[in-house]
Design an enzyme around this catalytic site. Structure first.
Site, short mmCIF file in Angstrom:
data_model
loop_
_atom_site.label_atom_id
_atom_site.label_comp_id
_atom_site.label_asym_id
_atom_site.label_seq_id
_atom_site.Cartn_x
_atom_site.Cartn_y
_atom_site.Cartn_z
N HIS A 33 0.84 -1.21 0.00
CA HIS A 33 0.00 0.00 0.00
C HIS A 33 0.87 1.26 0.00
O HIS A 33 0.57 2.25 -0.67
CB HIS A 33 -0.87 0.04 1.26
CG HIS A 33 -1.84 -1.08 1.38
ND1 HIS A 33 -1.70 -2.10 2.30
CD2 HIS A 33 -2.98 -1.35 0.71
CE1 HIS A 33 -2.71 -2.94 2.20
NE2 HIS A 33 -3.50 -2.52 1.24
N ASP A 147 -4.04 -7.81 -6.77
CA ASP A 147 -5.44 -8.18 -7.02
C ASP A 147 -5.72 -7.92 -8.49
O ASP A 147 -6.37 -6.95 -8.86
CB ASP A 147 -6.36 -7.35 -6.11
CG ASP A 147 -6.17 -7.72 -4.65
OD1 ASP A 147 -6.36 -8.89 -4.30
OD2 ASP A 147 -5.81 -6.83 -3.86
O1 PAF Z 1 -8.15 -3.82 -2.64
C1 PAF Z 1 -8.78 -3.43 -1.63
O2 PAF Z 1 -8.22 -3.16 -0.58
C2 PAF Z 1 -10.29 -3.29 -1.71
O3 PAF Z 1 -10.86 -4.28 -2.50
C3 PAF Z 1 -10.75 -1.90 -2.17
C4 PAF Z 1 -10.31 -1.61 -3.61
C5 PAF Z 1 -10.19 -0.83 -1.25
C6 PAF Z 1 -12.29 -1.81 -2.13
O4 PAF Z 1 -12.79 -2.03 -0.85
#
Ligand code: PAF
Length: 276
Positions: A33, A147
């Site tokens: 992140h 993802d």
């Molecule tokens: O990837 C994630 O953390 C979640 O699927 C998201 C894109 C924040 C949506 O809740």
């Protein structure tokens, strides 16, 4: 960093910014992140992140209740990474009444891979991301390739609804032994954590085999599944697909490929993928 909890306050802030790059998250942040937050600064001088654990994308037997809520810790990491605004709504802000309208992604995109095992997941993701994008109104939105199917679905959603947003993909961040960083890695026991890099190892093996000319994709997938089973995994899928729409790769096609996998190790479900 400004931490903003309401839609009204976020809109007031947003109105003053010429551009905004946005990193939506569910918190419990790791280096993956943070890499997205850092990368976002190349798209815009102003960067916002959000933290919201979205009930709609969890199935009835999934980990919504035990998903870690670590707001103070996460906020510190985002601030250190140069994020200017954090949108951190609670359930009453995001879902003041039950959400009765939903974004329904194309069946061909969500009945496969993760969608086979997590019915309704992408409908929940697309719905909350549509809502977050409407609130935040970013010029750029960043999503990690970890993802991969989520990225594909959201890219198509933004395009098909003509949303004025550039979707920017972020590379997967890995531990030194190859394990893709994920909030769910924290559920692994010490011995499972030692075993966990095998998933990426098998993806690399398939990638090498395809690059060296093999097109018997099903045989490669079966072989990887067999190896994982032998080491105590419960594989759900290992599949070589076209990058653009994640349909099964067919020998002779020139499309760029990606190999994707999901497997359980003990009670933890891990996913990973590798572009070929
Ligand atoms: O990837 C994630 O953390 C979640 O699927 C998201 C894109 C924040 C949506 O809740």
């Amino acid at each position: 960093m400004h931490i903003i909890h309401t839609v009204e306050e976020f809109r007031a802030v947003r109105a003053r910014l010429p551009s905004l790059a946005f990193v939506p998250t569910m918190g419990n942040l790791h280096e993956g992140h943070i890499a997205l937050a850092t990368q976002a600064q190349a798209s815009s001088r102003h960067v916002a992140a959000s933290i919201f654990v979205n009930r709609l994308q969890f199935g009835p037997n999934e980990d919504f209740d035990r998903y870690p809520r670590t707001l103070a810790d996460d906020a510190g990491k985002l601030e250190a990474a140069g994020v200017e605004f954090l949108f951190a709504p609670d359930e009453r802000v995001m879902y003041p009444q039950p959400q009765t309208y939903h974004v329904e992604p194309a069946d061909a995109h969500v009945s496969i891979l993760e969608g086979e095992f997590r019915s309704g997941h992408f409908r929940g993701v697309a719905t909350v991301v549509m809502k977050l994008l409407n609130i935040v109104q970013p010029t750029h939105a960043l999503f990690g390739k970890k993802d991969y199917q989520q990225l594909m679905v959201l890219r198509n959603m933004v395009r098909e609804f003509a949303m004025p947003i550039e979707v920017v993909p972020g590379e997967t961040v890995r531990a030194s032994d190859g394990l893709a960083l994920s909030s769910r890695n924290g559920y692994l026991t010490a011995s499972e954590r030692l075993e966990a890099p095998r998933l990426y190892d098998r993806l690399q093996w398939i990638r090498q085999a395809v690059l060296s000319g093999r097109t018997d994709y099903s045989a490669l997938e079966d072989e990887a599944i067999r190896t994982l089973r032998e080491h105590g995994w419960q594989p759900e899928y290992v599949r070589v697909c076209r990058q653009t729409d994640l349909q099964r790769a067919r020998p002779g096609e020139a499309d760029p490929l990606v190999v994707l996998a999901a497997a359980r190790l003990g009670s933890t479900r891990l996913i990973d993928n590798l572009e070929i």
